[in-house]
Design an enzyme around this catalytic site. Structure first.
Site, short mmCIF file in Angstrom:
data_model
loop_
_atom_site.label_atom_id
_atom_site.label_comp_id
_atom_site.label_asym_id
_atom_site.label_seq_id
_atom_site.Cartn_x
_atom_site.Cartn_y
_atom_site.Cartn_z
N PRO A 11 0.82 -1.22 0.00
CA PRO A 11 0.00 0.00 0.00
C PRO A 11 0.85 1.27 0.00
O PRO A 11 0.38 2.34 -0.36
CB PRO A 11 -0.81 -0.10 1.30
CG PRO A 11 -0.73 -1.52 1.73
CD PRO A 11 0.56 -2.05 1.19
N ARG A 28 0.06 -9.52 -20.92
CA ARG A 28 -0.60 -9.00 -22.13
C ARG A 28 0.35 -8.29 -23.07
O ARG A 28 0.06 -8.16 -24.26
CB ARG A 28 -1.68 -7.98 -21.76
CG ARG A 28 -2.76 -8.43 -20.86
CD ARG A 28 -3.66 -7.27 -20.46
NE ARG A 28 -4.20 -6.57 -21.62
CZ ARG A 28 -5.20 -7.02 -22.35
NH1 ARG A 28 -5.79 -8.17 -22.06
NH2 ARG A 28 -5.63 -6.33 -23.38
N ASP A 52 -4.89 -1.17 -26.85
CA ASP A 52 -5.48 -1.15 -25.52
C ASP A 52 -5.67 0.28 -25.02
O ASP A 52 -4.89 1.17 -25.30
CB ASP A 52 -4.60 -1.88 -24.52
CG ASP A 52 -5.02 -3.34 -24.37
OD1 ASP A 52 -5.91 -3.78 -25.10
OD2 ASP A 52 -4.44 -4.01 -23.51
C1 9D3 Z 1 -3.74 0.89 8.57
C2 9D3 Z 1 -2.60 0.48 7.74
N1 9D3 Z 1 -3.01 -0.34 6.58
C3 9D3 Z 1 -2.15 0.14 5.46
C4 9D3 Z 1 -2.93 0.85 4.42
C5 9D3 Z 1 -2.84 -1.76 6.89
C6 9D3 Z 1 -2.79 -2.65 5.72
C7 9D3 Z 1 -3.92 -2.85 4.91
C8 9D3 Z 1 -3.86 -3.73 3.84
C9 9D3 Z 1 -1.65 -3.34 5.43
C10 9D3 Z 1 -1.60 -4.22 4.37
C11 9D3 Z 1 -2.71 -4.43 3.57
C12 9D3 Z 1 -2.68 -5.36 2.48
N2 9D3 Z 1 -2.57 -4.70 1.17
C13 9D3 Z 1 -1.61 -5.00 0.31
O1 9D3 Z 1 -0.81 -5.87 0.59
C14 9D3 Z 1 -1.50 -4.28 -0.94
C15 9D3 Z 1 -2.27 -3.24 -1.51
C16 9D3 Z 1 -3.43 -2.54 -1.05
O2 9D3 Z 1 -4.02 -2.80 0.01
N3 9D3 Z 1 -3.93 -1.55 -1.84
C17 9D3 Z 1 -3.37 -1.22 -3.03
N4 9D3 Z 1 -2.30 -1.82 -3.49
C18 9D3 Z 1 -1.77 -2.82 -2.73
S1 9D3 Z 1 -0.41 -3.68 -3.14
C19 9D3 Z 1 -0.46 -4.61 -1.77
#
Ligand code: 9D3
Length: 233
Positions: free
Chosen positions: A90, A155, A170
């Site tokens: 994230p 792709r 695309d």
């Molecule tokens: C409150 C903190 N959160 C971070 C935004 C906790 C958290 C939420 C979700 C930690 C890890 C995750 C899991 N998400 C992913 O591994 C992830 C992800 C995503 O949640 N949104 C967009 N892209 C990605 S890439 C990996």
């Protein structure tokens, strides 16, 4: 041929990619290979623990350094190359078509999928080349993001799409949305297919489609339209 190595606690999820559609055919054609490595294989304690509580307190658990390190090193051992390591996170840079164009030239990509609250920061510092995110919304782990990255990259590999639908056509390759499409029946619930598409005049049809792309992009994605217009001038 690209080799994808995926470090994941949920290797079964990846059959969604390898057993369906374009990505299944591309694998059969030998355009890529996908190997999952489960960090749980590299645990030695009784319960095969891969997670632990965060120092300093707070909610949730983190993936521990040692099993992740062992997973990366077993991949290096096996492939005899230093892979490009991407952590789906994230906190990453947003995935774009431009980023995919860079990645498609690589022969070995290792994707690390986080679960729980994420990874011990020291693993990121030591082994991760880049962090990539798929959008500003929350999913439960890195597996679906990793599959999205691989699917969109597959792709782009020559031969993955039939020549009927080339990757250049695309949406986003030119920064515009796609034009509307119609198929039979010619009329349905009082709605007819635009006359121009039945004309057989391929130059005029191409012009119409380009116009429609501009109209749709302006209506639905003014942000993309502004960028496109800025590039034109
Ligand atoms: C409150 C903190 N959160 C971070 C935004 C906790 C958290 C939420 C979700 C930690 C890890 C995750 C899991 N998400 C992913 O591994 C992830 C992800 C995503 O949640 N949104 C967009 N892209 C990605 S890439 C990996």
């Amino acid at each position: 041929m690209i080799r994808f190595d995926v470090i994941t606690l949920f290797p079964d999820m990846f059959s969604a990619l390898t057993e369906n559609g374009v990505s299944r055919r591309a694998k059969q054609q030998g355009l890529y290979e996908l190997v999952c490595t489960n960090p749980r294989q590299f645990t030695h304690n009784k319960h095969n623990t891969v997670d632990d509580r965060p120092y300093g307190g707070g909610p949730g658990m983190l993936m521990m350094y040692p099993p992740l390190k062992a997973a990366v090193e077993s991949i290096e051992e096996h492939t005899q190359v230093k892979p490009h390591v991407i952590y789906l996170s994230p906190q990453g840079q947003p995935l774009t078509q431009a980023k995919l164009d860079q990645l498609k030239t690589r022969s070995n990509i290792t994707l690390v999928c986080g679960r729980y609250e994420g990874l011990d920061e020291r693993f990121i510092d030591t082994y991760v080349d880049e962090e990539i995110c798929i959008g500003d919304f929350v999913v439960s782990g890195g597996e679906l993001p990793a599959m999205m990255l691989m699917d969109s990259l597959i792709r782009l590999l020559p031969g993955a799409l039939g020549h009927a639908s080339s990757a250049e056509e695309d949406s986003f390759s030119d920064g515009l949305l796609d034009c509307p499409h119609y198929t039979r029946p010619l009329e349905v619930d009082g709605m007819r297919v635009p006359e121009i598409l039945q004309s057989g005049n391929h130059a005029k049809i191409a012009d119409w489609r380009q116009q429609q792309k501009l109209i749709k992009t302006e209506q639905k994605r003014p942000d993309l339209y502004s960028i496109y217009k800025a590039k034109q001038s």
